[in-house]
Structures are given as C-alpha cells and as structure tokens.
Design an enzyme around this catalytic site. Sequence first.
Site, short mmCIF file in Angstrom:
data_model
loop_
_atom_site.label_atom_id
_atom_site.label_comp_id
_atom_site.label_asym_id
_atom_site.label_seq_id
_atom_site.Cartn_x
_atom_site.Cartn_y
_atom_site.Cartn_z
N GLY A 108 7.26 -6.16 -12.79
CA GLY A 108 8.09 -4.74 -12.72
C GLY A 108 7.02 -3.72 -13.38
O GLY A 108 5.76 -3.88 -13.43
N GLY A 163 -0.82 -6.63 5.88
CA GLY A 163 -1.53 -5.38 6.30
C GLY A 163 -1.09 -4.41 5.38
O GLY A 163 0.08 -4.47 4.66
N ASP A 195 0.18 0.89 -3.66
CA ASP A 195 0.20 2.19 -2.70
C ASP A 195 1.82 2.47 -2.49
O ASP A 195 1.99 3.75 -2.49
CB ASP A 195 -0.82 2.31 -1.73
CG ASP A 195 -2.23 2.05 -2.08
OD1 ASP A 195 -2.61 2.48 -3.07
OD2 ASP A 195 -2.91 1.27 -1.36
O1 RIB Z 1 -4.81 -0.57 -1.81
C1 RIB Z 1 -5.24 -1.29 -0.77
C2 RIB Z 1 -6.42 -0.33 -0.07
O2 RIB Z 1 -7.46 -0.50 -0.84
C3 RIB Z 1 -6.63 -0.82 1.41
O3 RIB Z 1 -6.13 -0.35 2.57
C4 RIB Z 1 -8.21 -0.79 1.42
O4 RIB Z 1 -8.59 0.32 2.41
C5 RIB Z 1 -8.61 -0.07 -0.23
O5 RIB Z 1 -8.62 1.20 -0.15
#
Ligand code: RIB
Length: 307
Positions: A215, A277, A242
């Site tokens: 977490g 992915g 991300d």
């Molecule tokens: O955080 C993942 C990303 O790190 C991938 O998509 C790759 O392109 C790198 O930038």
Amino acid sequence: MKKIAVIGSINIDFFVEVDSSPKPGETKLGNSFFRGLGGKGANQAVAASRLGAEVSFFGSVGNDENGKYVIDTLRQEKVNTMFLNTTDTNTGVAFIEITHAENRIVVVSGANNYTNVSYIKNILREMLEHDIFVFQLEVPMETLEYLIPILHKEGKVIVVNPAPALYIRKELIDKINYLTPNEHEYRVVLKTAAEMDKVLSEFPNKLMITCGKKGVKFFDGKKIFHVPAYAVEAVDTTGAGDTFCGAFVTALADGKTLIECVSFGNKAAALSVLKKGAQKGMPYQEEIEHFYEKELSPDGEWHIQTN
Ligand code: RIB
C-alpha cells in the site's frame, strides 16, 4: 473538473515473456512478444484519461513509424496531443522482460530528451491554461528545474512521480505539492538513509511513498496514514505505479481529499496488474465501480500509525 497537464516520456514498449532471465552470454527462448504504448508520462496520461480526467500530454516523438503509432494510440485514448513535439531523432523505446509478473526495463530515451526548455518555452502559454501538472523523471531534469518554479509562482498544483529515481534538490522539492516515490526511490530522490516514517514526518501532506503490495504511506501533519493495497493475483506489474499516479491526479482534479486520492490510486493500480502490458490493465471508471462493489475487498482496514 480541473485540467491536467502531463509533461513526460512517451515510448513504444516491446515486451518479451520468459521463464527466467538469461545470464550474460546465454541465449533463452521466450514465450511471447507484444508491443504497446508506454513511457511513464504517456502511461500516466492514459490512466487519468480512462478515469474521466481532461488530460493534455506534453512530450516529444520522432518523425518515424513508432512516432505515428504512439500519437495515434494516445489520441484513441482521448488524450490531447495538440502540443506534442516532433523531432528528427527516434521515438523513445523500452525493452521489457516479464518473468513471473515482475519486469526488467531498459529505456532508450531518443526523442524524450527533446522535451527540453526550448520546447517548453514555445508552448508555455497554452500549458499554463492547465491546473494540475504531472512530471516523472524520464525527461531532462533541466525541464523540471525550469518549469516547476514558474508553475509554483502561478499557484498551480505540481505532482512529481520521481521515477526512475534521481536526486531532486531541496529548493525544488519545496515547490512540489505531491511527491510519489516508491519504497526504494525515496532514498535516492531525497538522498536519505533515515527510516521511512521519519522521512515521511518531514514532508507532511506531500510525500506519498508507494510500497507495492503493502500500500501507500503518508503523514498528514499529525499521524502517519497507511492506506493498504488491494490483494490481487498479479500477471504483470509494469505500469502499476503509473496507474496509481494517473488515478491519484484524477481524484485530485475532482477535488477529493488526500486519503481518497490515495485510495482511488490503490484501486486503479490493483486492477492494472491483472493484464499484461503497461496500459492493457489500466481501468476505466466503470470497471473500478464494478470491481470494488462486487469483487475485490481491501486486504485490511485503513490504520493510523502514531509516532
Ligand atoms: O513505468 C513503466 C514504463 O517505464 C514503461 O511503459 C516503459 O516505457 C518505461 O518508461
């Protein structure tokens, strides 16, 4: 809803799945290959857009086939690509090896190095029409050094996901509203060897440390909050950080409280690792509602840790 600007990298990701990493000098047969849009900047922009945010992407591509592919894909994801910079070098590429849901990534930045001060100066006026600014560290540090003081002066909200980890000087950290390193990155970014809770207590309502399955932790000025992750069976963790950031800033843009933003980030990140992915598993708003009502439950209560 507030408008989000992501200033960051865009890559084409080449994935190979393999049972174990080859040793130096060894050749291994992989199990599968696929490609997709990637780059920490583009990933965060797509994650936010899928969750209903209004997002513009500021970054650079090459004048090549890969550049066309990444721009088309970003447009399909309803991210504003109007301000993209096209350069004469190659579009950024990332080579990603997936082994038992874990990844190893090598990035060749290419055009991302041109997301620099001269590009930013050309589109600064349009950029300042946004409210929340999101950075990672796959574009030159000089871009952050130039832009963050301007944005701070304008009273904008600044979010930095410091990945890959690089040291950020204190004067810049002071101007950042939210910093989201993981449990390893924060030591490099803040150049510290201190215990995590001690470091958190020095950056109230600013430092959000993501700890993967464990977490996210942050300090609200009085106590340390630990917002647990959701327990899921991951198939690929690429892009989970991300997705957390994209969801976190979407909730910020929607006026949510800090703990709600973190919790929303955790929900989105948990769903993102269920597909292979960087972007395949990034959820849409409806999926979040569906999964969390009907299928997933947090692996623990939020708990408050006092110092
Ligand atoms: O955080 C993942 C990303 O790190 C991938 O998509 C790759 O392109 C790198 O930038």
